[in-house]
Design an enzyme around this catalytic site. Structure first.
Site, PDB file in Angstrom:
ATOM      1  N   HIS A  48      -6.148  11.882  17.734  1.00  0.00           N
ATOM      2  CA  HIS A  48      -5.420  12.227  16.509  1.00  0.00           C
ATOM      3  C   HIS A  48      -5.863  11.263  15.414  1.00  0.00           C
ATOM      4  O   HIS A  48      -5.959  10.050  15.634  1.00  0.00           O
ATOM      5  CB  HIS A  48      -3.919  12.105  16.776  1.00  0.00           C
ATOM      6  CG  HIS A  48      -3.084  12.211  15.542  1.00  0.00           C
ATOM      7  ND1 HIS A  48      -3.318  13.156  14.568  1.00  0.00           N
ATOM      8  CD2 HIS A  48      -2.019  11.481  15.100  1.00  0.00           C
ATOM      9  CE1 HIS A  48      -2.439  13.003  13.599  1.00  0.00           C
ATOM     10  NE2 HIS A  48      -1.639  11.990  13.892  1.00  0.00           N
ATOM     11  N   ASN A 105      -4.435  12.044   7.470  1.00  0.00           N
ATOM     12  CA  ASN A 105      -3.721  12.487   8.661  1.00  0.00           C
ATOM     13  C   ASN A 105      -3.260  13.935   8.437  1.00  0.00           C
ATOM     14  O   ASN A 105      -2.342  14.185   7.655  1.00  0.00           O
ATOM     15  CB  ASN A 105      -2.518  11.560   8.894  1.00  0.00           C
ATOM     16  CG  ASN A 105      -1.685  11.964  10.103  1.00  0.00           C
ATOM     17  OD1 ASN A 105      -1.843  13.058  10.637  1.00  0.00           O
ATOM     18  ND2 ASN A 105      -0.794  11.088  10.522  1.00  0.00           N
ATOM     19  N   CYS A 111       2.644  15.524  15.439  1.00  0.00           N
ATOM     20  CA  CYS A 111       1.178  15.435  15.491  1.00  0.00           C
ATOM     21  C   CYS A 111       0.622  15.682  16.892  1.00  0.00           C
ATOM     22  O   CYS A 111      -0.561  15.964  17.049  1.00  0.00           O
ATOM     23  CB  CYS A 111       0.724  14.074  14.978  1.00  0.00           C
ATOM     24  SG  CYS A 111       1.370  13.704  13.349  1.00  0.00           S
TER      25      CYS A 111
HETATM   26  O1  UT7 Z   1       0.822  10.879  12.895  1.00  0.00           O
HETATM   27  C1  UT7 Z   1       1.592   9.751  12.963  1.00  0.00           C
HETATM   28  C2  UT7 Z   1       1.913   9.326  11.582  1.00  0.00           C
HETATM   29  N1  UT7 Z   1       2.066   7.983  11.217  1.00  0.00           N
HETATM   30  C3  UT7 Z   1       1.230   6.956  11.491  1.00  0.00           C
HETATM   31  O2  UT7 Z   1       0.320   7.007  12.251  1.00  0.00           O
HETATM   32  C4  UT7 Z   1       1.523   5.682  10.750  1.00  0.00           C
HETATM   33  C5  UT7 Z   1       1.206   4.458  11.531  1.00  0.00           C
HETATM   34  N2  UT7 Z   1       1.299   3.294  10.651  1.00  0.00           N
HETATM   35  C6  UT7 Z   1       0.313   2.943   9.811  1.00  0.00           C
HETATM   36  O3  UT7 Z   1      -0.714   3.595   9.724  1.00  0.00           O
HETATM   37  C7  UT7 Z   1       0.491   1.680   9.008  1.00  0.00           C
HETATM   38  O4  UT7 Z   1       1.661   1.023   9.444  1.00  0.00           O
HETATM   39  C8  UT7 Z   1       0.571   1.911   7.472  1.00  0.00           C
HETATM   40  C9  UT7 Z   1      -0.770   2.339   6.947  1.00  0.00           C
HETATM   41  C10 UT7 Z   1       1.611   2.956   7.123  1.00  0.00           C
HETATM   42  C11 UT7 Z   1       0.963   0.616   6.791  1.00  0.00           C
HETATM   43  O5  UT7 Z   1       0.000  -0.389   7.091  1.00  0.00           O
HETATM   44  P1  UT7 Z   1       0.450  -1.818   7.651  1.00  0.00           P
HETATM   45  O6  UT7 Z   1      -0.753  -2.627   7.747  1.00  0.00           O
HETATM   46  O7  UT7 Z   1       1.237  -1.585   8.903  1.00  0.00           O
HETATM   47  O8  UT7 Z   1       1.361  -2.332   6.499  1.00  0.00           O
HETATM   48  P2  UT7 Z   1       2.869  -2.817   6.579  1.00  0.00           P
HETATM   49  O9  UT7 Z   1       3.797  -1.653   6.651  1.00  0.00           O
HETATM   50  O10 UT7 Z   1       2.974  -3.885   7.625  1.00  0.00           O
HETATM   51  O11 UT7 Z   1       3.022  -3.487   5.155  1.00  0.00           O
HETATM   52  C12 UT7 Z   1       2.259  -4.640   4.773  1.00  0.00           C
HETATM   53  C13 UT7 Z   1       2.438  -4.837   3.279  1.00  0.00           C
HETATM   54  C14 UT7 Z   1       3.879  -4.737   2.828  1.00  0.00           C
HETATM   55  O12 UT7 Z   1       4.081  -5.679   1.808  1.00  0.00           O
HETATM   56  P3  UT7 Z   1       4.878  -7.035   2.126  1.00  0.00           P
HETATM   57  O13 UT7 Z   1       6.240  -6.582   2.615  1.00  0.00           O
HETATM   58  O14 UT7 Z   1       4.086  -7.739   3.193  1.00  0.00           O
HETATM   59  O15 UT7 Z   1       4.908  -7.742   0.803  1.00  0.00           O
HETATM   60  C15 UT7 Z   1       3.966  -3.370   2.245  1.00  0.00           C
HETATM   61  O16 UT7 Z   1       4.954  -3.248   1.253  1.00  0.00           O
HETATM   62  O17 UT7 Z   1       1.717  -3.832   2.576  1.00  0.00           O
HETATM   63  C16 UT7 Z   1       2.588  -3.201   1.644  1.00  0.00           C
HETATM   64  N3  UT7 Z   1       2.192  -1.813   1.478  1.00  0.00           N
HETATM   65  C17 UT7 Z   1       1.258  -1.430   0.591  1.00  0.00           C
HETATM   66  N4  UT7 Z   1       0.516  -2.125  -0.287  1.00  0.00           N
HETATM   67  C18 UT7 Z   1      -0.361  -1.430  -1.040  1.00  0.00           C
HETATM   68  C19 UT7 Z   1       2.654  -0.735   2.157  1.00  0.00           C
HETATM   69  N5  UT7 Z   1       2.016   0.370   1.704  1.00  0.00           N
HETATM   70  C20 UT7 Z   1       1.163  -0.042   0.737  1.00  0.00           C
HETATM   71  C21 UT7 Z   1       0.241   0.613  -0.086  1.00  0.00           C
HETATM   72  N6  UT7 Z   1      -0.499  -0.106  -0.947  1.00  0.00           N
HETATM   73  N7  UT7 Z   1       0.057   1.956  -0.025  1.00  0.00           N
END
Ligand code: UT7
Length: 370
Positions: free
Chosen positions: A254, A284, A114
């Protein structure tokens, strides 16, 4: 005499098909509220089956050339930053070069995920400032929907397709791209990757069965990294440009996650209004997100002539970087360039070259030693 690299044309190509959070909620275990709250994303665009990063990149480049009033034959270099190239090789940039009729240009792809658009912009700038070239087209083009695992809720909610392009031209007038910061920490390479189909893990029936040709991401760690580097890279680029933070009119980051942009705003102690945000509409789009956001800011009047601007990105690699830019209007043209005509010529040339290669092959085939 100093030479400066001005951004004199810009364009985007956004696929028509829109995929909403509601639609994604019928595909994986998620819900629209969660996606908006955790990412700020509401919709993303998905490329039509016949489109590739090359066709979207070419469409954006033609718009940028038309705005800059530059005939494709005057382009010296096409750099395409992409995380979803049309092929491993040939370079997507070469396909774009041929498609737009940049018959006198070199072309190459730049892989920095990215952050690629920031690095590509800096490469083109340095070639212009050193007098090696006069005109470059810098493209960010993606069809990441082809690399997304549509059963993985951690990634499929995030990415979208699209392309953006800038034309850069040499000028003795002070301005354009002023300073840059380019950084990498390869020790974090495993946090965001497409494991299979490179030489480390060639594609086999097994890698496909295991979905190793799809994007794999440790979202939480990438999030932490992003919030660490965005503000710092912006500050370093501003310092190199010998500007003060309060002189910056707009920061174009970004577009990965609205919360990451908010963290950058807090890190820089700037109001969120200083930041371009359109992740809600496009998700993204990796290398395309910064030029798409810049074009939108010009179109809605938030990015204006002479504005001191910071473009800042981060991504897989890990990589991160920023450039400072004094924004310019398109150069006044001697006469307006008819891009359709040039593209028509390019198509004929490309066709004739293919026929010539075929005839040459037939002749050499017959003359081949026994
Ligand atoms: O260009 C660079 C590309 N990548 C990025 O910029 C990604 C950067 N990261 C992020 O944007 C975030 O980490 C995400 C949007 C991917 C995830 O959000 P988060 O607030 O960091 O969630 P998390 O990974 O800490 O997960 C929290 C909870 C988990 O459940 P448990 O384990 O607490 O029960 C996940 O399983 O949210 C759950 N979860 C979801 N729930 C509903 C993860 N994805 C989803 C979803 N819908 N799509």
């Amino acid at each position: 005499m100093s030479i400066y690299a001005h951004i004199t044309g810009w364009g985007t190509a956004i696929p028509e098909k829109i995929l909403t959070n509601e639609e994604i909620s019928t595909m994986v275990d998620t819900n629209p509220e969660w996606i908006v709250e955790r990412t700020g994303i509401r919709t993303r665009h998905i490329a039509a089956p016949e489109d590739t990063s090359a066709t979207l990149g070419a469409a954006a480049s033609l718009k940028a050339l038309e705005m800059a009033n530059v005939p494709p034959s005057a382009v010296d270099l096409v750099i395409t930053a992409t995380s979803s190239p049309a092929y491993v090789f040939p370079a997507t940039a070469s396909l774009i070069q041929d498609s737009i009729g940049a018959t006198n240009a070199g072309a190459f792809d730049l892989s920095a995920a990215c952050t690629g658009f920031i690095f590509a912009l800096n490469m083109a700038t340095q070639l212009i400032r050193s007098g090696q070239i006069k005109t470059a087209v810098v493209v960010g083009a993606e069809t990441l929907s082809r690399y997304v695992d549509w059963t993985d809720r951690g990634t499929c909610i995030l990415f979208g397709d699209g392309a953006g392009a800038f034309v850069l031209q040499a000028s003795s007038v002070q301005g354009g791209v002023i300073s840059s910061v380019m950084r990498s920490d390869g020790s974090g390479g495993d946090l965001l990757s497409v494991p299979a189909s490179g030489s480390a893990m060639p594609a086999t029936a097994k890698t496909i069965e295991q979905g190793m040709h799809f994007i794999k991401m440790n979202g939480r760690e990438v999030f932490r990294f992003a919030t660490r580097v965005m503000a710092r890279a912006s500050e370093e680029a501003i310092e190199k440009a010998e500007w003060r933070l309060d002189q910056v009119e707009i920061i174009i980051p970004h577009q990965a996650n609205k919360r990451i942009i908010e963290a950058a705003a807090r890190g820089l102690k700037l109001p969120i209004e200083k930041f371009a945000i359109n992740v809600d509409k496009y998700g993204n789009t990796s290398t395309a997100s910064i030029p798409i956001a810049a074009v939108e800011m010009v179109e809605n009047g938030r990015l204006k002539k002479n504005d001191k601007t910071v473009l800042v990105g981060f991504g897989a690699g890990l990589t991160w970087g920023a450039v400072t830019v004094i924004w310019k209007e398109p150069f006044p043209a001697d006469k307006s360039v008819n891009i359709d005509f040039y593209q028509f010529l390019a198509r004929i040339r490309s066709f004739l070259l293919r026929v010539a290669r075929r005839i040459e092959g037939l002749i050499w085939g017959r003359k081949a030693p026994k």
